[in-house]
Design an enzyme around this catalytic site. Sequence first.
Site, PDB file in Angstrom:
ATOM      1  N   ARG A  11       4.995   0.585  -6.212  1.00 19.83           N
ATOM      2  CA  ARG A  11       4.999  -0.269  -5.022  1.00 19.83           C
ATOM      3  C   ARG A  11       4.105  -1.497  -5.209  1.00 19.83           C
ATOM      4  NH1 ARG A  11       6.423   2.706  -0.086  1.00 19.83           N
ATOM      5  NH2 ARG A  11       5.040   1.368   1.094  1.00 19.83           N
ATOM      6  N   LYS A  41      14.017 -13.787 -11.482  1.00 14.22           N
ATOM      7  CA  LYS A  41      13.691 -12.664 -12.368  1.00 14.22           C
ATOM      8  C   LYS A  41      12.721 -13.124 -13.459  1.00 14.22           C
ATOM      9  CE  LYS A  41      14.734  -9.973 -10.779  1.00 14.22           C
ATOM     10  NZ  LYS A  41      15.355  -9.374  -9.634  1.00 14.22           N
ATOM     11  N   LYS A  74       6.760  -3.615  -4.657  1.00 14.75           N
ATOM     12  CA  LYS A  74       8.179  -3.252  -4.616  1.00 14.75           C
ATOM     13  C   LYS A  74       8.718  -3.346  -3.195  1.00 14.75           C
ATOM     14  CE  LYS A  74      12.016  -1.679  -6.303  1.00 14.75           C
ATOM     15  NZ  LYS A  74      12.815  -2.707  -7.021  1.00 14.75           N
ATOM     16  N   GLU A 121       9.206 -13.938 -12.011  1.00 17.13           N
ATOM     17  CA  GLU A 121       8.583 -12.741 -11.456  1.00 17.13           C
ATOM     18  C   GLU A 121       7.913 -11.890 -12.530  1.00 17.13           C
ATOM     19  OE1 GLU A 121      11.598 -10.239  -9.798  1.00 17.13           O
ATOM     20  OE2 GLU A 121      10.185  -9.060  -8.620  1.00 17.13           O
ATOM     21  N   TRP A 133      -2.821  -2.740  -1.588  1.00 13.55           N
ATOM     22  CA  TRP A 133      -2.343  -4.077  -1.957  1.00 13.55           C
ATOM     23  C   TRP A 133      -3.032  -5.016  -0.979  1.00 13.55           C
ATOM     24  CZ3 TRP A 133       0.839  -8.001   0.157  1.00 13.55           C
ATOM     25  CH2 TRP A 133       1.409  -8.876  -0.766  1.00 13.55           C
ATOM     26  N   HIS A 160      19.452 -35.274  -8.960  1.00 13.58           N
ATOM     27  CA  HIS A 160      18.820 -35.739  -7.723  1.00 13.58           C
ATOM     28  C   HIS A 160      17.313 -35.496  -7.719  1.00 13.58           C
ATOM     29  CE1 HIS A 160      22.710 -36.636  -6.047  1.00 13.58           C
ATOM     30  NE2 HIS A 160      23.131 -35.426  -6.359  1.00 13.58           N
ATOM     31  N   CYS A 187       0.820  -1.205   0.000  1.00  7.51           N
ATOM     32  CA  CYS A 187       0.000   0.000   0.000  1.00  7.51           C
ATOM     33  C   CYS A 187       0.858   1.261   0.000  1.00  7.51           C
ATOM     34  CB  CYS A 187      -0.871   0.037   1.254  1.00  7.51           C
ATOM     35  SG  CYS A 187      -1.842  -1.447   1.473  1.00  7.51           S
ATOM     36  N   GLU A 191      18.898 -16.246  -9.075  1.00  2.25           N
ATOM     37  CA  GLU A 191      18.409 -14.910  -9.431  1.00  2.25           C
ATOM     38  C   GLU A 191      17.820 -14.909 -10.846  1.00  2.25           C
ATOM     39  OE1 GLU A 191      17.612 -12.389  -7.960  1.00  2.25           O
ATOM     40  OE2 GLU A 191      17.709 -10.708  -9.341  1.00  2.25           O
ATOM     41  N   ASN A 229      -1.306   1.888   5.827  1.00  8.19           N
ATOM     42  CA  ASN A 229      -0.378   0.912   5.259  1.00  8.19           C
ATOM     43  C   ASN A 229       0.114   0.066   6.433  1.00  8.19           C
ATOM     44  OD1 ASN A 229       1.445  -0.463   3.757  1.00  8.19           O
ATOM     45  ND2 ASN A 229       2.900   1.225   3.529  1.00  8.19           N
ATOM     46  N   GLY A 230       0.013  -1.262   6.314  1.00 10.77           N
ATOM     47  CA  GLY A 230       0.462  -2.120   7.417  1.00 10.77           C
ATOM     48  C   GLY A 230      -0.593  -3.166   7.723  1.00 10.77           C
TER      49      GLY A 230
HETATM   50  O1  M6R Z   1      13.819  -4.057  -0.433  1.00  8.04           O
HETATM   51  P1  M6R Z   1      14.393  -5.432  -0.257  1.00  8.04           P
HETATM   52  O2  M6R Z   1      15.715  -5.602  -0.924  1.00  8.04           O
HETATM   53  O3  M6R Z   1      14.456  -5.856   1.169  1.00  8.04           O
HETATM   54  O4  M6R Z   1      13.362  -6.382  -0.990  1.00  8.04           O
HETATM   55  C1  M6R Z   1      13.474  -7.773  -0.910  1.00  8.04           C
HETATM   56  C2  M6R Z   1      12.621  -8.451  -1.957  1.00  8.04           C
HETATM   57  O5  M6R Z   1      11.272  -8.153  -1.763  1.00  8.04           O
HETATM   58  C3  M6R Z   1      13.008  -8.026  -3.391  1.00  8.04           C
HETATM   59  O6  M6R Z   1      14.367  -8.236  -3.614  1.00  8.04           O
HETATM   60  C4  M6R Z   1      12.205  -8.843  -4.422  1.00  8.04           C
HETATM   61  O7  M6R Z   1      12.543 -10.183  -4.352  1.00  8.04           O
HETATM   62  C5  M6R Z   1      12.453  -8.283  -5.813  1.00  8.04           C
HETATM   63  N1  M6R Z   1      11.289  -7.609  -6.290  1.00  8.04           N
HETATM   64  C6  M6R Z   1      12.792  -9.319  -6.839  1.00  8.04           C
HETATM   65  O8  M6R Z   1      13.062  -8.728  -8.059  1.00  8.04           O
END
Ligand code: M6R
Length: 594
Positions: free
Chosen positions: A27, A471, A589, A474, A71, A490, A2, A467, A97-98
């Site tokens: 966000r 990516k 985000k 995601e 959100w 395995h 949010c 990673e 937010n929270g």
């Molecule tokens: O702000 P942060 O680095 O703590 O965020 C951690 C994860 O939420 C963030 O890296 C997330 O996995 C990315 N959106 C991936 O691309």
Amino acid sequence: MCGIVGYIGEKQAQPILLSCLCRLEYRGYDSSGIAVLGSDIEVYKDAVRVRVLEKASPPLIGAIGIGHTRWATHGEPSLVNAHPHCDCTGKIAVVHNGIINNFQKLRQKLTSEGHNFISETDTEVIPHLIEKYYEGDLEKAVETALREVEGSYAIIVLMAGEPKLVAARKDSPLIIGVGDRENFIASDVPAILDYTSRVIYLEDDDIGVVTTDNIKVRRHGVEIKRKEHKILWSVEDAQKAGYEHFMLKEIHEQPKVIRDTIGVYVSMTEPVADLALQGDTGLEDMLILACGTSYHAALLGKYIMEELIKIPVRAELASEFNYWGRTSARSRTIVITQSGETADVLKAIKRLREEGRRVIAITNVVGSTASRITDQVVYTRAGPEISVAATKSFIAQLMALYWLALPYSKIDIRRLDSLIMGLRQLPGKVQQVLDNEAVISECAKQLSRHQDVFFISRGINFPVALEGALKLKEISYIHAEGYGAGELKHGPFSLLGSDTPVVAIVAQDNTYEAMLTNIREVKARRSPVIAVVEEGDEAVGELVDSVILVPQVDAIFSPVVNTVVMQLLAYHAAKQRGCPVDFPRNLAKSVTVE
Ligand code: M6R
């Protein structure tokens, strides 16, 4: 997650609130809404994007207002669950937010006292509590109401007949933007950068009372002073600058990000942070905690520190550590968080500090909660990262890790010199990868036609495989898994075949021969293989279907160039599939809930 904004001044609030909300879109959200105070409070909200809300909403007249991007956590995205939420009289509106952990108990009690709830949200208890305690003093009512609330919140309260905004926070970020005969409140700096770069960061338990030309901060009933900060990056830094997506712009900014991040670490004799490793400190181990992409940086930190400093290092997911992990009094902890606001990371920091541990934060956001509750901060210089997918912030985190480790390294001086030179050459090497984008994009097109993709590597590039998979899944919604290449046999071998491509990252280090064997095994199961290999390597090309060449670097830096390939693969696959690259579904985000 949010996003919240508030405006009070001499201009019409509605267009300002909507433009601030647009700046918070990155966000991640599913609903949006605003409330404006004219002669009374008028609310307009729905489960729609801000631009749709803007077109649909009637003019709401007034120079004070609040806005929200939601959100969903409690209750599906819908008009009734969207914020702002009001009390029974409609005279108090709140954006939040929270998460309110005890909302069910509060709701039952308030219902038995005659309050009527219409949404499924946890937030709705807040305006009702304020209504219950309001006796002519809004700040006091907010303070009293929040005493009953357990959980995390950043809230802004608007009340009919009260020409002010009241803001409060606990475990969720909140800033006040200082203007000229106008002031702002927001969950995040980009929201207000079009209007001001002067910012006050609220701390947990602060109550901010904001009018057109006055800002008061109270804490436990006593007025206190909070310092004003100047934001050094501009609104242009947070714009696309001609790129089709923020993610592409951010990928292309990486040579500069590397330069900027290592540029501030001026001298090898002055460590960027005190790891307290020299001499007989009794240090036994190092723990690195993070989530998501930052966790992959943490894993790489393990390889980097173990290789250079020669001490055992653990990298753990903050979200798991919070329920299980142990540290010893002599271990050092580094947390890595781009936003500095990730709830799981903040929880881990708080726990470690309670246990008397020293914590160093690597973060990208000046003034973020992580930067304020740790013992020492190493800032990365990635600039604002808008795309939900972390790219440049990850590369900047790696730079910080190299630079943290190098002054404490136990390698011979010739190797040290060559590594420092190698580090300084990295911007040019990354640029070479970017210049090869057309080839990477062609490989991405191949991946985009499949439903499942494996990423494999070994050693220091194993986190890069993780990673690469994160990516891709995601932003392109292709199911992807990252594996240590030796682990495929395995279990995952049963999934391989002509419909399951494998991306193999091959480094020129002690894992090279084993990687070649693993690639042969994969080919024997008919999976198409795209290999990422160093220029000059001819052996791998003969085994695989496609090759992406990367420039030669010391193996310890190979994750940097290889990760950029992973980012471009994901980007072009997602674009090819028509996905909303910067704002993938269901993701946020800044993940400010546990
Ligand atoms: O702000 P942060 O680095 O703590 O965020 C951690 C994860 O939420 C963030 O890296 C997330 O996995 C990315 N959106 C991936 O691309």
